[in-house]
Design an enzyme around this catalytic site. Structure first.
Site, PDB file in Angstrom:
ATOM      1  CE  LYS A 127      73.531  32.297   0.792  1.00 44.01           C
ATOM      2  NZ  LYS A 127      72.938  32.789  -0.736  1.00 44.01           N
ATOM      3  CB  SER A 208      69.471  33.380   0.224  1.00 45.87           C
ATOM      4  OG  SER A 208      70.333  33.143  -0.901  1.00 45.87           O
ATOM      5  CB  SER A 232      70.587  34.751  -3.743  1.00 49.67           C
ATOM      6  OG  SER A 232      69.268  34.606  -3.395  1.00 49.67           O
TER       7      SER A 232
END
Length: 547
Positions: A127, A208, A232
């Site tokens: 990420k 996210s 997330s």
């Protein structure tokens, strides 16, 4: 929109934009990489009997050990998939220009009998909020951070390298981990554009860790890493038919990761199967002197994954069923969850009804947001101040940067959460803040632990999230959603989602296994047993829309 952290202010509908991806940090390719190939949905990317949509890390290791392929060939294959599929998905924001060199180094180590660990030669996507001391930026989805230059790898990135992993690149994410605006769009960032759900492209990938989940589902890497503050990891994993592991707080270090709050943030793997998720978690967990919450993580996972991943792990276990607030919202969820409960019984578990996790909503509603705003300002300011490079050095400067670059940074939504956090005046030693945090954490832990104790449970099972809604740049209307992660996030307890079935049109649905602190290994075992018995996951078809 699925919140990065469950707070009443932010319970809007999942809102994700449908637009072409605009990469402010273009995908870069090593000079020796193979050129993009013609688009296809096939998982067959090597001249081998190996399907990258289905192959596990163990399959890949066996192929490399047996000299049927090299890490360099495997890395090339994933790079071709990225070039072929990413224009439709927007899941990967940068490709590591050193990926091929890292793969060659891995091949040399393997040939000399010096394989470093369980992920030797395995390509992994991170990420884009995880520091790498290489030629890749770490932006958290913001152009403000394009010139930041982290001095060293995040702790978990170092662990991945020590285990032999090839850092393939960075995955797109909801900008600032979904904590800039109450109207944020899941999967959108100014550096990566919009991430799309690989099952149906005009549907949300949630956030996210949007790019991490979409990339894992599409087979753009063997495994990916996300972060979870309030759903997330588990929400995007559920919506992309992948396995998402949100570990116990501190099991995996947060050092070198752009923060929201150290009281919730938990990095973890996202993969197409539980085996790969478990192997990756074993590689990245462990004590880090720079992260106090990781001090007690030593020995909390077994050295050998085979002691965890057993097909009969559910036999004789008491599994509580959490229905309240999650059933009766969507008929497809109801259907898939009933099949899940039946399968648990078939696998020898004692299914206990009425194990609803009931958090004190008043306590959480009044105290969670003030606590997190204070933590966010403190933690983000510390990260920005400590990170080398030309970029805003605190939240106040970051807000000003966004205003100066409003056409890019504020084009889709505002920064009201940033502004609220910047106005907080207390710090982490403030008695008012401490009261807020103590009330929230105590209430969340009690809601889970009391339910487990009351029914003498080994774990709790519940639907993870609704089917992915349509994308909507405008934010849409408020929707009901399955909020399976609020208690585990505030408590710092583990939460694992595994594919459970599909809604109409093939939209994925996940089921969650929840437990108490450091129950991670047990939950992995239960998820594995369920996964192996059901085998429901199927590869995405990249449908443009549903009929």
């Amino acid at each position: 929109m699925r919140s990065s952290i469950a707070i009443p202010l932010r319970r809007t509908a999942v809102a994700v934009a449908l637009a072409s991806v605009c990469l402010a940090t273009p995908l870069t390719a090593h000079a020796d990489e193979a050129p993009p190939t013609t688009a296809t949905n096939s998982g067959q990317d090597l001249d081998l009997d190996l399907d990258l949509d289905k192959a596990t890390v163990l399959d890949l290791q066996r192929a490399m050990d047996g000299k049927r392929m090299t890490s360099e060939q495997l890395t090339q294959a994933y790079l071709r998939r990225i070039h072929r599929l990413n224009p439709r998905l927007g899941a990967v924001v940068t490709v590591n220009p050193d990926a091929i060199a890292l793969a060659r180094r891995s091949d040399t180590a393997r040939r000399s009998g010096k394989a470093r660990g369980p992920l030797e030669g395995i390509p992994v996507l991170l990420k884009d909020n995880m520091d790498t001391a290489d030629r890749q930026p770490t932006t958290a989805g913001s152009t403000a951070m394009l010139t930041a230059r982290p001095a060293k790898d995040a702790f978990l990135v170092r662990r991945l390298r020590e285990a032999g992993a090839v850092i393939l690149g960075k995955a797109n994410m909801t900008q600032w981990a979904n904590f800039r605006s109450s109207a944020a769009i899941a999967g959108w960032s100014s550096t990566g554009g919009q991430t799309h759900n690989p099952y149906v492209l005009d549907r949300s990938p949630c956030g996210s860790s949007s790019g991490s989940a979409a990339a894992a589902a599409a087979g753009l890497a063997a495994v990916t890493i996300g972060t979870d503050t309030g759903g997330s990891i588990v929400c995007p994993a559920s919506m992309t038919s992948t396995v998402g592991v949100k570990p116990t707080l501190g099991l995996v270090s947060r050092t070198g990761i752009v923060p929201i709050t150290a009281r919730h943030d938990s990095p973890g793997p996202i993969a197409r199967n539980t085996t790969d998720a478990a192997l990756t978690l074993l590689a990245i967990y462990g004590p880090d002197p720079a992260d106090a919450d990781s001090a007690q993580s030593a020995g909390k996972l077994p050295a050998d994954y085979r002691t965890v991943l057993k097909r009969d792990a559910l036999r004789g276990k008491r599994i509580g069923v959490w229905r309240k607030g999650h059933i009766g919202i969507d008929p497809d969820i109801d259907r898939v969850f009933e099949a899940t409960v039946k399968k648990l019984r078939d696998l020898g578990a004692t299914v206990v009804e009425g194990a609803d996790v009931l958090t004190d909503d008043k306590a959480v509603g009044e105290h969670l947001y003030p606590a997190v705003l204070t933590e966010f300002k403190h933690d983000l300011n510390a990260y920005l101040a400590a990170t080398p490079g030309e970029h805003p050095k605190d939240l106040t400067a970051l807000i000003a940067y966004n205003k100066r670059h409003a056409k890019i940074e504020l084009a889709k939504f505002n920064q009201d959460i940033f502004e609220m956090a910047d106005k907080t005046t207390g710090d982490l030693s403030d008695p008012a803040y401490r009261e807020h945090r103590d009330i929230v954490t105590t209430a969340a832990r009690r809601s889970i632990d009391d339910t487990l104790a009351k029914h003498r449970l080994d774990a709790i099972v519940t639907p993870t999230e609704l089917p992915a809604p349509k994308v909507d740049y405008q934010g849409g209307k408020e929707n009901a959603f399955v909020n399976s992660s609020s208690s585990t996030s505030a408590a710092g307890y583990p939460h694992i989602t595994v594919p459970a079935g599909y809604a109409k049109g093939g939209l994925p649905l996940g089921v969650s296994f929840i437990g108490t602190r450091f129950a991670d290994a047990k939950l992995l075992g239960y998820a594995y047993a369920y996964e192996q018995a059901t085998q429901v996951r199927r590869a995405p078809r990249y449908l443009p829309t549903l009929p």
